[in-house]
Design an enzyme around this catalytic site. Structure first.
Site, mmCIF file in Angstrom:
data_model
loop_
_atom_site.group_PDB
_atom_site.id
_atom_site.type_symbol
_atom_site.label_atom_id
_atom_site.label_comp_id
_atom_site.label_asym_id
_atom_site.label_seq_id
_atom_site.Cartn_x
_atom_site.Cartn_y
_atom_site.Cartn_z
ATOM 1 N N MET A 1 -6.651 4.191 -3.015
ATOM 2 C CA MET A 1 -6.311 4.504 -4.396
ATOM 3 C C MET A 1 -7.592 4.888 -5.157
ATOM 4 O O MET A 1 -8.494 4.080 -5.325
ATOM 5 C CB MET A 1 -5.673 3.252 -5.009
ATOM 6 N N HIS B 1 -5.041 6.735 10.622
ATOM 7 C CA HIS B 1 -3.946 6.889 9.656
ATOM 8 C C HIS B 1 -4.411 6.685 8.224
ATOM 9 O O HIS B 1 -3.607 6.738 7.293
ATOM 10 C CB HIS B 1 -2.810 5.924 9.979
ATOM 11 N N GLY B 2 -5.696 6.434 8.027
ATOM 12 C CA GLY B 2 -6.227 6.221 6.693
ATOM 13 C C GLY B 2 -7.659 5.745 6.786
ATOM 14 O O GLY B 2 -8.345 5.961 7.788
ATOM 15 N N LYS C 1 2.427 3.120 -7.683
ATOM 16 C CA LYS C 1 2.462 2.043 -6.693
ATOM 17 C C LYS C 1 3.510 1.029 -7.101
ATOM 18 O O LYS C 1 3.812 0.866 -8.277
ATOM 19 C CB LYS C 1 1.089 1.368 -6.570
ATOM 20 N N SER D 1 -8.044 12.231 0.001
ATOM 21 C CA SER D 1 -7.162 12.226 1.166
ATOM 22 C C SER D 1 -7.293 13.582 1.855
ATOM 23 O O SER D 1 -7.807 14.540 1.272
ATOM 24 C CB SER D 1 -5.711 11.978 0.743
ATOM 25 N N ASN E 1 0.814 -1.223 0.000
ATOM 26 C CA ASN E 1 0.000 0.000 0.000
ATOM 27 C C ASN E 1 0.844 1.269 0.000
ATOM 28 O O ASN E 1 0.325 2.367 0.194
ATOM 29 C CB ASN E 1 -0.970 -0.001 1.188
ATOM 30 N N HIS F 1 3.868 7.706 0.739
ATOM 31 C CA HIS F 1 3.625 6.819 1.877
ATOM 32 C C HIS F 1 4.667 5.710 1.867
ATOM 33 O O HIS F 1 4.727 4.923 0.920
ATOM 34 C CB HIS F 1 2.218 6.224 1.750
ATOM 35 N N PRO G 1 -4.694 9.580 4.440
ATOM 36 C CA PRO G 1 -4.947 9.254 3.032
ATOM 37 C C PRO G 1 -6.158 8.347 2.876
ATOM 38 O O PRO G 1 -6.440 7.505 3.725
ATOM 39 C CB PRO G 1 -3.662 8.523 2.627
#
Length: 411
Positions: free
Chosen positions: A319, A340-341, A410, A323, A174, A192, A316
């Protein structure tokens, strides 16, 4: 028990768990892991569960674990210091080229990603096309090397890890690099990543030492990955030193990648621009000493971000999703933390089983990114709804900027 801001899960023979998860599903396995961790004898006051909480190794990802006199290495994890960095630029959407493909290609060439490089390039993968400019890497490593050498005197096996060679590299899974637009059209760079191979080696080594200590002292645990190191022992002292270094490596790794990312963008966008307007570099897998409720304690944030009053952080989405740049509200009950996400709702295997390439292409429409079967496990539908996650923690942070990616790299 319900509160206006959070729910409380009371744990028999353990500390309570305060959960900022209203309107967000929490799997039974995650609740069990939270309960297991709350039963550890050194937990201070309570555990805080963030809205992105989900099953992890031993303890949940998306939790804040305060301890007195002990550390759980597996709670910190093996991607020590994993986190986010974002920088606002003076570029606007109108400055981006109509075709974003060359921009993605330039970034991919400047920042090694995917399979771990054994050399400064990607051996066996089009050598010469992959490179990291050595100057930022060498300058950064010079500030890390002496302490690393000292750590290796105590733990020689760490010497033969990917340490220097992984500095300035993204990794896979990720981890990502994105070019984003904010709510008024300014361009941001965001990435990240963490401490890469050397952090994994440090984490794995001390997780095993903690398990050995538990066996030596005949300590029974609800989960072997809750094995801990006691303050005052040599293993504890060595871990504190090594994990602190790994966290500095991770932060530096992001800084080096950002430098190389900016340099790569300048080769495609010739208009002069600055990137110092706003920047934030924050961990979300780490441990450090902090003061809470008048007590000095160790805070392990496993998939959580520090959100002290006025402190900037990054949350964030997945995908293809939004964010957020956020400002902490300093909520003491969360130990000044936020998510954190978005948090996964299913495993990578399940995502690959449930979705196909057409789903991935549709979900990432409008984003210049990889669209192949090897990234289906990162499809947005494998994650929680980021809007619901943000609403559940509205007493922890306020939104400063909303970002939407236009380029995503990515591994």
């Amino acid at each position: 028990m319900k509160h206006e801001e959070y729910d409380v899960m009371n744990v028999e023979n353990g500390r309570p768990v305060k959960m900022w998860t209203k309107g967000v599903p929490v799997e039974d396995g995650a609740k069990q892991q939270l309960s297991n961790a709350a039963k550890m004898p050194f937990i201070y006051k309570h555990i805080a569960a963030m809205p992105d909480v989900h099953v992890g190794k031993g303890s949940t990802i998306g939790s804040v674990i305060p301890t007195l006199g002990a550390i759980i290495p597996a709670a910190v994890g093996v991607d020590i210091g994993c986190g986010m960095m974002a920088a606002k630029t003076t570029l606007t959407a109108n400055d981006l080229p109509d075709n974003l493909g060359p921009l993605r290609s330039a970034i991919e060439k400047a920042v090694p990603h995917g399979m771990s490089p054994k050399t400064r390039g990607f051996k066996g993968r089009d050598e010469g096309a992959w490179h990291t400019p050595p100057q930022p890497v060498d300058a950064a490593w010079s500030l890390l090397k002496d302490e690393f050498d000292t750590i290796c005197l105590k733990t020689p096996k760490l010497q033969n890890t990917n340490n220097y060679r992984h500095l300035g590299t993204l990794g896979g899974g990720n981890h990502f690099i994105e070019v984003c637009l904010d709510e008024v059209g300014f361009v941001w760079f965001m990435l990240h990543s963490g401490s890469r191979g050397v952090g994994n080696a440090i984490g794995s080594h001390f997780i095993e030492l903690a398990k050995q200590d538990m066996r030596t002292h005949f300590i029974n645990l609800p989960d072997q990955d809750l094995a801990y190191l006691c303050e005052g022992t040599q293993h504890y002292n060595d871990y504190v030193e090594a994990v602190g270094w790994a966290q500095r490596f991770a932060r530096t790794n992001r800084e080096v990648m950002m430098l190389n990312l900016i340099a790569a963008v300048r080769t495609v966008i010739t208009k002069p621009f600055e990137t110092h307007v706003e920047a934030v570099n924050c961990h979300h897998n780490y441990v450090q000493k902090e003061q809470h409720f008048g007590q000095d304690v160790l805070i392990t944030r496993k998939g959580a971000v520090s959100a002290r009053a006025g402190e900037l952080g990054i949350i964030p989405g997945s995908m293809g999703a939004k964010s957020y740049i956020v400002r902490g509200k300093g909520n003491p009950e969360s130990f000044n933390s936020c998510s954190h996400g978005a948090g996964r709702t299913m495993s990578r295997t399940e995502a690959k089983r449930r979705f196909n390439l057409d789903d991935q292409v549709k979900a990432t429409q409008g984003v210049e990114c990889r669209k192949d079967v090897n990234v289906i496990d990162e499809i947005p539908m494998a994650y929680k709804d980021i809007d619901a996650v943000m609403h559940a923690q509205r007493d922890l942070v306020e939104v400063v900027h909303t970002l939407k990616q236009v380029v995503c790299v990515k591994g």
